[in-house]
Design a protein around this motif. Structure first.
Motif, PDB file in Angstrom:
ATOM      1  N   ILE A 164       0.830  -1.208   0.000  1.00  0.00           N
ATOM      2  CA  ILE A 164       0.000   0.000   0.000  1.00  0.00           C
ATOM      3  C   ILE A 164       0.862   1.255   0.000  1.00  0.00           C
ATOM      4  N   GLY A 165       1.783   1.351   0.932  1.00  0.00           N
ATOM      5  CA  GLY A 165       2.639   2.527   1.028  1.00  0.00           C
ATOM      6  C   GLY A 165       2.996   2.835   2.466  1.00  0.00           C
ATOM      7  N   ARG A 166       3.420   4.085   2.709  1.00  0.00           N
ATOM      8  CA  ARG A 166       3.802   4.500   4.060  1.00  0.00           C
ATOM      9  C   ARG A 166       3.003   5.732   4.442  1.00  0.00           C
ATOM     10  N   ILE A 167       2.764   5.883   5.741  1.00  0.00           N
ATOM     11  CA  ILE A 167       2.158   7.121   6.209  1.00  0.00           C
ATOM     12  C   ILE A 167       2.936   7.631   7.414  1.00  0.00           C
ATOM     13  N   HIS A 168       2.907   8.942   7.591  1.00  0.00           N
ATOM     14  CA  HIS A 168       3.615   9.578   8.701  1.00  0.00           C
ATOM     15  C   HIS A 168       2.678  10.593   9.333  1.00  0.00           C
ATOM     16  N   ALA A 169       2.351  10.391  10.598  1.00  0.00           N
ATOM     17  CA  ALA A 169       1.473  11.315  11.326  1.00  0.00           C
ATOM     18  C   ALA A 169       2.331  12.090  12.311  1.00  0.00           C
TER      19      ALA A 169
ATOM     20  N   ARG B 125      -0.137  17.074  10.803  1.00  0.00           N
ATOM     21  CA  ARG B 125       0.287  16.702   9.450  1.00  0.00           C
ATOM     22  C   ARG B 125       0.240  15.187   9.255  1.00  0.00           C
ATOM     23  N   LEU B 126      -0.393  14.806   8.139  1.00  0.00           N
ATOM     24  CA  LEU B 126      -0.424  13.390   7.771  1.00  0.00           C
ATOM     25  C   LEU B 126       0.113  13.306   6.346  1.00  0.00           C
ATOM     26  N   THR B 127       1.240  12.615   6.195  1.00  0.00           N
ATOM     27  CA  THR B 127       1.898  12.517   4.891  1.00  0.00           C
ATOM     28  C   THR B 127       1.821  11.074   4.413  1.00  0.00           C
ATOM     29  N   TYR B 128       1.567  10.899   3.109  1.00  0.00           N
ATOM     30  CA  TYR B 128       1.495   9.540   2.587  1.00  0.00           C
ATOM     31  C   TYR B 128       2.386   9.386   1.372  1.00  0.00           C
ATOM     32  N   ASP B 129       2.876   8.182   1.205  1.00  0.00           N
ATOM     33  CA  ASP B 129       3.758   7.845   0.095  1.00  0.00           C
ATOM     34  C   ASP B 129       3.237   6.521  -0.467  1.00  0.00           C
TER      35      ASP B 129
ATOM     36  N   PRO C 207      -5.793   4.797  -5.289  1.00  0.00           N
ATOM     37  CA  PRO C 207      -5.732   5.698  -4.122  1.00  0.00           C
ATOM     38  C   PRO C 207      -6.710   5.331  -2.997  1.00  0.00           C
ATOM     39  N   SER C 208      -7.801   4.625  -3.333  1.00  0.00           N
ATOM     40  CA  SER C 208      -8.757   4.283  -2.271  1.00  0.00           C
ATOM     41  C   SER C 208      -8.115   3.395  -1.208  1.00  0.00           C
ATOM     42  N   ARG C 209      -7.054   2.672  -1.605  1.00  0.00           N
ATOM     43  CA  ARG C 209      -6.394   1.783  -0.650  1.00  0.00           C
ATOM     44  C   ARG C 209      -5.654   2.583   0.416  1.00  0.00           C
ATOM     45  N   ILE C 210      -4.990   3.675   0.008  1.00  0.00           N
ATOM     46  CA  ILE C 210      -4.257   4.455   1.015  1.00  0.00           C
ATOM     47  C   ILE C 210      -5.223   5.312   1.821  1.00  0.00           C
ATOM     48  N   VAL C 211      -6.355   5.699   1.214  1.00  0.00           N
ATOM     49  CA  VAL C 211      -7.360   6.469   1.956  1.00  0.00           C
ATOM     50  C   VAL C 211      -7.831   5.671   3.165  1.00  0.00           C
ATOM     51  N   SER C 212      -7.996   4.368   2.979  1.00  0.00           N
ATOM     52  CA  SER C 212      -8.463   3.514   4.062  1.00  0.00           C
ATOM     53  C   SER C 212      -7.519   3.565   5.270  1.00  0.00           C
ATOM     54  N   VAL C 213      -6.204   3.513   5.030  1.00  0.00           N
ATOM     55  CA  VAL C 213      -5.276   3.551   6.169  1.00  0.00           C
ATOM     56  C   VAL C 213      -5.089   4.979   6.695  1.00  0.00           C
ATOM     57  N   LEU C 214      -5.241   5.976   5.805  1.00  0.00           N
ATOM     58  CA  LEU C 214      -5.145   7.365   6.280  1.00  0.00           C
ATOM     59  C   LEU C 214      -6.294   7.688   7.228  1.00  0.00           C
ATOM     60  N   MET C 215      -7.501   7.290   6.826  1.00  0.00           N
ATOM     61  CA  MET C 215      -8.683   7.616   7.629  1.00  0.00           C
ATOM     62  C   MET C 215      -8.794   6.709   8.859  1.00  0.00           C
ATOM     63  N   GLY C 216      -8.153   5.573   8.846  1.00  0.00           N
ATOM     64  CA  GLY C 216      -8.175   4.666   9.994  1.00  0.00           C
ATOM     65  C   GLY C 216      -7.004   4.961  10.926  1.00  0.00           C
TER      66      GLY C 216
ATOM     67  N   PRO D 221     -27.384   1.645  -5.133  1.00  0.00           N
ATOM     68  CA  PRO D 221     -26.884   3.005  -5.428  1.00  0.00           C
ATOM     69  C   PRO D 221     -25.664   3.420  -4.604  1.00  0.00           C
ATOM     70  N   LEU D 222     -25.178   2.563  -3.721  1.00  0.00           N
ATOM     71  CA  LEU D 222     -24.123   2.981  -2.788  1.00  0.00           C
ATOM     72  C   LEU D 222     -22.723   2.748  -3.352  1.00  0.00           C
ATOM     73  N   ALA D 223     -21.781   3.617  -2.915  1.00  0.00           N
ATOM     74  CA  ALA D 223     -20.374   3.441  -3.306  1.00  0.00           C
ATOM     75  C   ALA D 223     -19.770   2.305  -2.480  1.00  0.00           C
ATOM     76  N   ARG D 224     -18.955   1.508  -3.149  1.00  0.00           N
ATOM     77  CA  ARG D 224     -18.285   0.417  -2.431  1.00  0.00           C
ATOM     78  C   ARG D 224     -17.037   0.935  -1.732  1.00  0.00           C
ATOM     79  N   VAL D 225     -16.695   0.297  -0.611  1.00  0.00           N
ATOM     80  CA  VAL D 225     -15.461   0.624   0.100  1.00  0.00           C
ATOM     81  C   VAL D 225     -14.254   0.334  -0.799  1.00  0.00           C
ATOM     82  N   ARG D 226     -14.312  -0.760  -1.531  1.00  0.00           N
ATOM     83  CA  ARG D 226     -13.395  -1.010  -2.637  1.00  0.00           C
ATOM     84  C   ARG D 226     -14.091  -1.923  -3.639  1.00  0.00           C
ATOM     85  N   ASP D 227     -13.588  -1.884  -4.875  1.00  0.00           N
ATOM     86  CA  ASP D 227     -14.306  -2.529  -5.983  1.00  0.00           C
ATOM     87  C   ASP D 227     -14.633  -3.995  -5.740  1.00  0.00           C
ATOM     88  N   ASP D 228     -13.690  -4.724  -5.131  1.00  0.00           N
ATOM     89  CA  ASP D 228     -13.846  -6.168  -5.040  1.00  0.00           C
ATOM     90  C   ASP D 228     -14.339  -6.627  -3.669  1.00  0.00           C
TER      91      ASP D 228
END
Lengths: 292, 297
Positions: free
Chosen positions: B64-69, B74-78, B85-94, B186-193
């Motif tokens: 997925i990548g790295r995050i730094h809080a 400041r929250l930085t992601y790589d 991008p939805s994959r890193i959003v999940s760990v950023l928001m969690g 009609p709802l958006a999925r958390v991720r496609d699969d």
């Protein structure tokens, strides 16, 4: 003789098997042997699969594992396994039904650096099929189909989450082969039928593999305390948290050969067609009787 | 940069968020941006896939990548190359947001929550135990939602323990949506699969409210739900157990800052354990049972 190879941080001994292959019995034997003065508590057996607890994995790695695929989880599970191994003295027994798998980035689910060894329990797949059908509360055809499918995963649903993480088991054959074909973790192959014929010898082999003292008197006591009748009586009395949902007991028959007597001939043929080669490799003849 | 509000904070995020958010104005409290994290500097505590120091957390997510809080602001992601991008959003928001909340002195608790006339009811529990489904049942009874999955705790100037609301959305599996009579189409999925969806929640209370009840949701193998009191000496350890991503607390040197929040919440709120049948029961029925037994309106 093959031996586990414990080292610093390498403390786990995996109790690996396909479901319904004697794993819980082996855990009961080890529990009774290692704590001979305590009454056997089925919900506190040695080898509890704590690594499968979703909360533990999520807390350890900071992920929402329910929203990830089993393949994506492998590197994270490997991290957790290494953490558990570092935190525990040798031997840390952990039950698993997972195959020895590796993620696309090359990470092994069961890292050699954390895994001193594994005891792989194997049982005549005809008996497994019968017992597995009972456990799943499905017919034997369903159990046999699951045992033949290379993509069989336990505890995975497409539309909901669960408290434990999925285990990629594969087929009965691919499970056996995955453990026997890797060289990173020493494996003791143990046949259920041999355990049944001489439980004391089986337990002694396990203890020998682990490098633990094998005291004949304590082994005899452990065997007596974990006879099938004893386990059934304990389950009737205090229950067993790992029993399948519904009223049927976890400890059902604990015998060998029942599958060949009660499965239909074409089901037995299907099992041989799917698994014959691996059965021969793990010591089963065409009648399911261990050869050696 | 998109701006939204959560946990009473104004947040700027360089990535589009898939979940419904409350709009926000004013200067941001938190900024979430991409950045190289090859050299995050020295962090004294190293564990599993993360490292931490006073006011800082760096987490490596394989695939997925790295995050730094850092510093609660400041929250930085790589991102790993080619990642959705939805994959890193999940760990950023969690994990990412939880670390920032801790750094700001808020205590993230693994709990869904609603507002009752007597204050907030938080439903704490382990992953997969059914917090979001019970939340759906409580919402079906007309109670406004405060948070799904993670509720923050804080203390106001008068020493009152407060529950701080999160996002006006709930994340639910298809199985739970069906139990709640919601149509996933009609709802958006958390991720496609994955058959887990973002359900926008209209009846959302955006402001902090006093904590009235802490409910530990668990599963038992009996046929009917039961409510069991939690004895006073067990309360502090129980709430501590449900601090979301609790292992980061000590690693960031925040135990002394967070303890008064946890202790005061335990002093002021009631605590019970709700055992629900393993085979599941109707969410609204379980919610009704809970509220009736608690005596909350």
């Amino acid at each position: 003789m093959i031996r586990a190879e414990p080292a610093a941080g390498r403390t786990i001994v995996w109790l690996a098997s396909y479901p319904k292959s004697g794993n819980t019995w082996l855990r009961a034997l080890l529990s009774a042997y290692l704590a001979p003065d305590q009454p056997l508590d089925l919900d506190a057996l040695v080898g509890a699969p704590v690594q499968l607890d979703r909360q533990t994995l999520d807390d350890a790695c900071g992920i929402a594992s329910a929203e990830m695929t089993p393949a994506e989880l492998v590197p994270y599970q490997a991290i957790l396994h290494a953490e558990l191994a570092r935190a525990a003295p040798y031997p840390l027994f952990l039950k698993t039904h997972a195959a020895f798998i590796t993620s696309p980035d090359g990470t092994a689910l069961f890292p050699a650096a954390a895994s001193a060894g594994a005891i792989y329990l194997v049982r005549d797949p005809c008996d497994v099929a019968l017992s597995y059908a009972h456990h799943l509360r499905r017919d034997t055809a369903t159990a046999i189909a699951r045992m033949a499918a290379v993509d069989t995963v336990q505890d995975q649903w497409p539309d909901r989450s669960s408290a434990v993480v999925p285990q990629v088991m594969g087929s009965w054959s691919s499970s056996v082969r995955s453990w026997l074909d890797q060289a990173a973790v020493p494996v003791l192959l143990l046949r259920y039928e041999d355990m049944l014929r001489d439980p004391a010898a089986g337990l002694a082999r396990v203890l020998g593999f682990c490098g633990l003292d094998a005291d004949p008197a304590l082994i005899a006591r452990a065997v007596a305390a974990t006879s099938f009748a004893q386990l059934q009586a304990i389950e009737r009395g205090s229950g067993f948290g790992e029993a399948p949902a519904g009223a049927q007991p976890f400890f059902r028959a604990g015998t060998s050969g029942e599958g060949r007597r009660s499965l239909r001939p074409q089901e037995i043929e299907a099992i041989h067609a799917a698994h014959g080669e691996t059965m021969a490799r793990s010591g089963y003849g065409s009648t399911g009787v261990p050869i050696s | 940069m998109p701006r939204f509000s959560a946990y009473g904070l104004t947040i700027d995020c360089a990535l589009p968020l898939p979940l419904p958010c409350a709009a926000a104005a004013g200067a941001p409290d938190i900024v979430i941006t991409p950045g190289a994290l090859d050299d995050a500097g020295s962090l004294p505590v190293a564990f599993a896939n993360w490292r931490a120091g006073p006011g800082r957390l760096l987490v490596d997510f394989p695939g997925i990548g790295r995050i730094h809080a850092a510093d609660g602001t400041r929250l930085t992601y790589d991102c790993a190359p080619g990642l959705d991008p939805s994959r890193i959003v999940s760990v950023l928001m969690g994990t990412g947001l939880a670390a920032l909340l801790m750094q700001r002195g808020l205590v993230p608790v693994h709990a869904s929550s609603v507002l009752t006339e007597r204050g907030a009811v938080l439903v704490m529990g382990r992953s997969g135990v059914g917090k979001s489904t019970l939340l759906g049942g409580l919402r079906a009874l007309g109670l406004p939602m405060l948070a799904d999955d993670v509720t923050a705790l804080t203390i106001d100037g008068n020493g009152q323990a407060l529950a701080v609301p999160a996002f006006p959305a709930s994340r639910l599996w298809e199985d739970s949506l069906a139990r709640l009579g919601e149509d996933p189409a009609p709802l958006a999925r958390v991720r496609d699969d994955v058959r887990k969806y973002y359900l926008p929640v209209g009846q959302f209370h955006p402001d902090p409210v006093p904590v009235r009840w802490l409910v530990h949701l668990a599963v038992h193998n009996r046929a009917r739900p039961e409510l069991v009191p939690v004895a006073t000496p067990e309360r502090l350890p129980l709430l501590s157990r449900f601090i979301f991503r609790k292992r980061y607390v000590d690693a960031m040197g925040l135990r002394r800052a967070m303890f008064p929040v946890v202790a005061r919440t335990c002093d002021q709120a009631g605590m019970v354990r709700l055992d629900r049948p393993v085979e599941g029961c109707e969410p609204a029925e379980l919610a009704r049972f809970l509220l009736d037994t608690l005596g909350a309106p």
